[in-house]
Scaffold this motif. Structure first.
Motif, short mmCIF file in Angstrom:
data_model
loop_
_atom_site.label_atom_id
_atom_site.label_comp_id
_atom_site.label_asym_id
_atom_site.label_seq_id
_atom_site.Cartn_x
_atom_site.Cartn_y
_atom_site.Cartn_z
N ASP A 106 1.04 -1.33 0.18
CA ASP A 106 -0.09 -0.01 0.00
C ASP A 106 0.85 1.43 -0.04
OD1 ASP A 106 0.89 -0.45 2.41
OD2 ASP A 106 -0.82 0.05 3.63
N ILE A 107 2.03 1.41 -0.51
CA ILE A 107 3.00 2.38 -0.50
C ILE A 107 2.72 3.11 -2.12
CG2 ILE A 107 5.26 3.11 -0.58
CD1 ILE A 107 4.22 1.85 2.12
N PRO A 108 2.21 4.31 -1.96
CA PRO A 108 2.05 5.12 -3.18
C PRO A 108 3.38 5.06 -4.20
CG PRO A 108 1.46 6.50 -1.29
CD PRO A 108 2.09 5.15 -0.81
N GLY A 109 2.91 4.72 -5.28
CA GLY A 109 4.16 4.69 -6.40
C GLY A 109 4.88 3.42 -6.51
N ALA B 29 12.83 3.90 -13.53
CA ALA B 29 12.80 3.78 -12.13
C ALA B 29 12.33 2.46 -11.67
CB ALA B 29 11.80 4.86 -11.60
N GLY B 30 13.06 2.01 -10.25
CA GLY B 30 12.43 0.79 -9.87
C GLY B 30 13.41 0.78 -8.34
N LEU B 31 13.11 -0.29 -7.86
CA LEU B 31 14.12 -0.72 -6.61
C LEU B 31 14.64 -2.19 -6.71
CD1 LEU B 31 11.75 0.46 -3.61
CD2 LEU B 31 13.52 1.60 -4.86
N ALA C 205 14.70 -17.72 -9.55
CA ALA C 205 16.06 -17.77 -9.62
C ALA C 205 17.04 -16.78 -9.01
CB ALA C 205 16.31 -18.04 -11.01
N GLY C 206 18.02 -16.76 -8.62
CA GLY C 206 18.94 -15.79 -8.41
C GLY C 206 18.80 -15.32 -6.67
N LEU C 207 19.46 -14.22 -6.44
CA LEU C 207 19.53 -13.68 -5.01
C LEU C 207 19.01 -12.35 -4.87
CD1 LEU C 207 23.23 -14.65 -4.31
CD2 LEU C 207 21.21 -15.78 -3.49
N HIS C 208 18.23 -11.93 -5.77
CA HIS C 208 17.84 -10.53 -5.78
C HIS C 208 16.28 -10.38 -6.58
CE1 HIS C 208 19.67 -10.07 -9.67
NE2 HIS C 208 18.86 -8.84 -9.83
N LEU C 209 15.77 -9.41 -6.29
CA LEU C 209 14.63 -8.99 -7.10
C LEU C 209 14.37 -7.55 -7.41
CD1 LEU C 209 12.42 -7.84 -5.09
CD2 LEU C 209 12.05 -10.28 -4.43
N SER C 210 13.44 -7.27 -8.60
CA SER C 210 13.32 -5.87 -8.93
C SER C 210 12.08 -5.57 -8.66
CB SER C 210 13.81 -5.81 -10.31
OG SER C 210 13.98 -4.44 -11.05
N VAL C 211 11.74 -4.28 -8.11
CA VAL C 211 10.35 -3.83 -8.08
C VAL C 211 10.13 -2.66 -8.87
CG1 VAL C 211 8.82 -3.07 -6.07
CG2 VAL C 211 10.28 -4.84 -5.69
N PRO C 212 9.07 -2.41 -9.37
CA PRO C 212 8.96 -1.17 -10.17
C PRO C 212 8.56 -0.14 -9.52
CG PRO C 212 7.08 -2.69 -10.80
CD PRO C 212 8.20 -3.40 -10.00
N VAL C 213 8.96 1.14 -9.82
CA VAL C 213 8.39 2.42 -9.08
C VAL C 213 7.85 3.21 -10.30
CG1 VAL C 213 9.18 4.53 -7.62
CG2 VAL C 213 10.04 2.00 -7.27
N SER C 214 6.77 4.16 -9.90
CA SER C 214 6.25 5.15 -10.56
C SER C 214 6.82 6.11 -11.43
CB SER C 214 4.91 5.46 -9.85
OG SER C 214 5.24 6.44 -8.80
#
Length: 515
Positions: free
Chosen positions: A430-433, A489-491, A442-451
């Protein structure tokens, strides 16, 4: 005999010796420096050792030893019956700027000229004109950011669960090696690496990864980055194109850029690198990819794209550099066979590392080379560092031969899966954007989209304030990318570095900061 007033002036000029340290060494350094920076010109006369000793309040032996060292290095010379003088040196032996410090009132000139400063530090060279080499200029133009220091925190990228590494077993193997080392290991070794380790890596890749190779094709490296750098040194022609994933692993792109390549970004979609876009590039015969788990988006290259990429390499007589940095980590089914396992034309260079299974500080990796590249790569590495450090190679070989390696991989895979699940279970929705966290397989990381890029930077700053490490996806894009800024943009979050409890605690801090 020199004038006693001259010795007094020399002393007052600022040569200050610390009696708690070596006096002769300090005096030698002070006089040597004054010759180098021009404060003692060629032909300047030095006081007799007895006079200088009296002026400085030290023993004559200290002065004699300093003079002897200066004689031996050619800085001063003795003229029979006349005294000691600064030797005739080239006028501009070093590109140092002249000191502008003025002598205090009452100081005499001559021997004291330029000795009024109390600092023995060499002048700082600030002019960029010192750099003349194109290679040095490329290094300056493409700086590599340093990794985070200290013990890992949530959610540092690129770190495995090395808190679970069997250090007790490893230390026993290390102790056994050094207790009575085989003398042949203490001589110069094979630049390709220790033979037994290469044999065991080849067996591991054949049985666990489906990659058919021989020990002769294995080249041991100091981590995956050195393997990529070797490719840049040997496969890149200055001015020619090299294709890299965009977004992608920036250190790889910088290695190619420093080698003189024209680095060209190729877009990544849900199937991996866009091979149609790759085929449209001009003058490009090298492609760098992370097909098993694309860095940083996390997508896996489809079979169709893999075959397309291999066809491109065969058609252009190009090279594919496959970085399989975390290929051991697959949470659904067996690990995928590497791209190199599909290669039938000898166009793929496979780069692997132990850093994502053991720990990054190990600095141990390997390459699987096509037969045509085995000898030149070994020769090039021999010029860089002769060969790898021996004990780590021997210990890793024993670690693998005794079955510890495979058991550790299974344990690490289970731990990474549990830590991934902890991140997914508590990820804020529920975090805006901020988008949803994908269920990576797979792997050791993931990527999250940001607005938007602005929102990404805000989230990153807030995470930093509460002691949580998160990377911005925007930093993985090339500077000349044509994609709109907000599309980048992303995390990017690593989930393996810390236990589940630390992951849950970090997520709670993030939720409070982001809301």
């Amino acid at each position: 005999m020199p004038d006693s007033g001259l010795s007094i002036a020399f002393n007052a000029a600022g040569i200050e010796l610390d009696p708690k340290k070596g006096l002769s060494a300090q005096l030698y350094q002070a006089l040597r420096q004054r010759v180098l920076d021009g404060r003692l010109n060629s032909g300047s006369r030095l006081p007799a050792s007895r006079d200088l000793a009296a002026a400085l309040g030290v023993s004559r032996n200290s002065v004699v030893r300093a003079y002897d060292q200066l004689y031996a290095e050619g800085f001063i010379e003795a003229r029979v019956g006349d005294g000691t003088y600064v030797a005739q040196l080239p006028e501009k032996a070093l590109p140092l700027k002249k000191l502008s410090t003025k002598l205090p009132t009452g100081f005499s000139t001559g021997l004291c000229t330029g000795l009024s400063t109390k600092s023995d530090k060499l002048p700082v060279i600030t002019s960029s004109k010192v750099i003349h080499s194109p290679a040095l200029e490329r290094v300056i133009q493409h700086p590599l950011s340093l990794p985070e220091k200290g013990a890992p925190r949530a959610f540092r990228v690129g770190i495995p669960a090395y808190d679970l590494f069997p250090f007790e077993v490893w230390s026993k193997l290390q102790a056994a090696f050094w207790r009575k080392p085989d003398l042949r290991y203490l001589c110069y070794g094979d630049p390709s690496g220790e033979e037994r380790l290469r044999e065991l890596i080849a067996v591991y890749l054949r049985t666990s990864r489906g990659l058919s190779c021989t020990s002769e094709q294995i080249l041991i490296t100091s981590g995956a980055q050195q393997g990529i750098s070797l490719c840049a040194q040997l496969l890149v022609e200055p001015g020619r194109g090299v294709a890299v994933e965009n977004p992608g692993y920036r250190a790889a792109g910088k290695a190619f850029a420093i080698a003189g390549a024209h680095v060209q970004g190729v877009a990544v979609d849900q199937e991996g690198m866009d091979c149609a876009a790759l085929a449209g590039l001009n003058d490009c015969t090298v492609a760098y990819v992370t097909p098993s788990h694309q860095y940083p988006t996390g997508v896996t290259m489809s079979l169709a794209r893999r075959l397309e990429l291999l066809a491109w390499a065969e058609r252009t007589q190009g090279w594919i550099i496959e970085d399989d940095y975390d290929g051991e980590y697959r949470y659904s089914g067996a690990p995928l066979a590497p791209l190199a396992a599909l290669d039938r034309q000898g166009r793929v260079i496979y780069v692997g590392t132990f850093g994502k299974v053991a720990f990054p500080g190990l600095r141990l990796g390997y390459m699987v080379l096509p037969p045509s590249l085995i000898e030149p790569f070994a020769q090039r590495r021999a010029l860089d560092m002769r060969h790898s450090e021996v004990s780590t190679q021997v210990v890793m070989a024993e670690f693998m031969a005794a079955g510890h390696f495979q058991r550790h991989i299974r344990r690490m895979r289970r731990a990474a899966l549990a830590r991934r699940n902890a991140l997914l279970a508590d990820w804020p929705t529920d975090i805006p954007g901020l988008g949803a966290a994908p269920c990576v397989v797979a792997g050791l990381h993931l990527s999250v989209p940001v607005s938007s890029l602005e929102r990404e930077q805000t989230l990153l700053a807030q995470a930093q304030q509460v002691g949580v490490e998160v990377n911005g996806l925007s930093r993985y894009w090339l500077e000349d990318s044509v994609e709109p800024v907000d599309k980048r943009a992303g995390l990017v979050l690593g989930f393996a570095a810390v236990p589940e409890a630390d992951i849950r605690a970090a997520l709670e801090r993030l939720k409070r900061a982001w809301r």
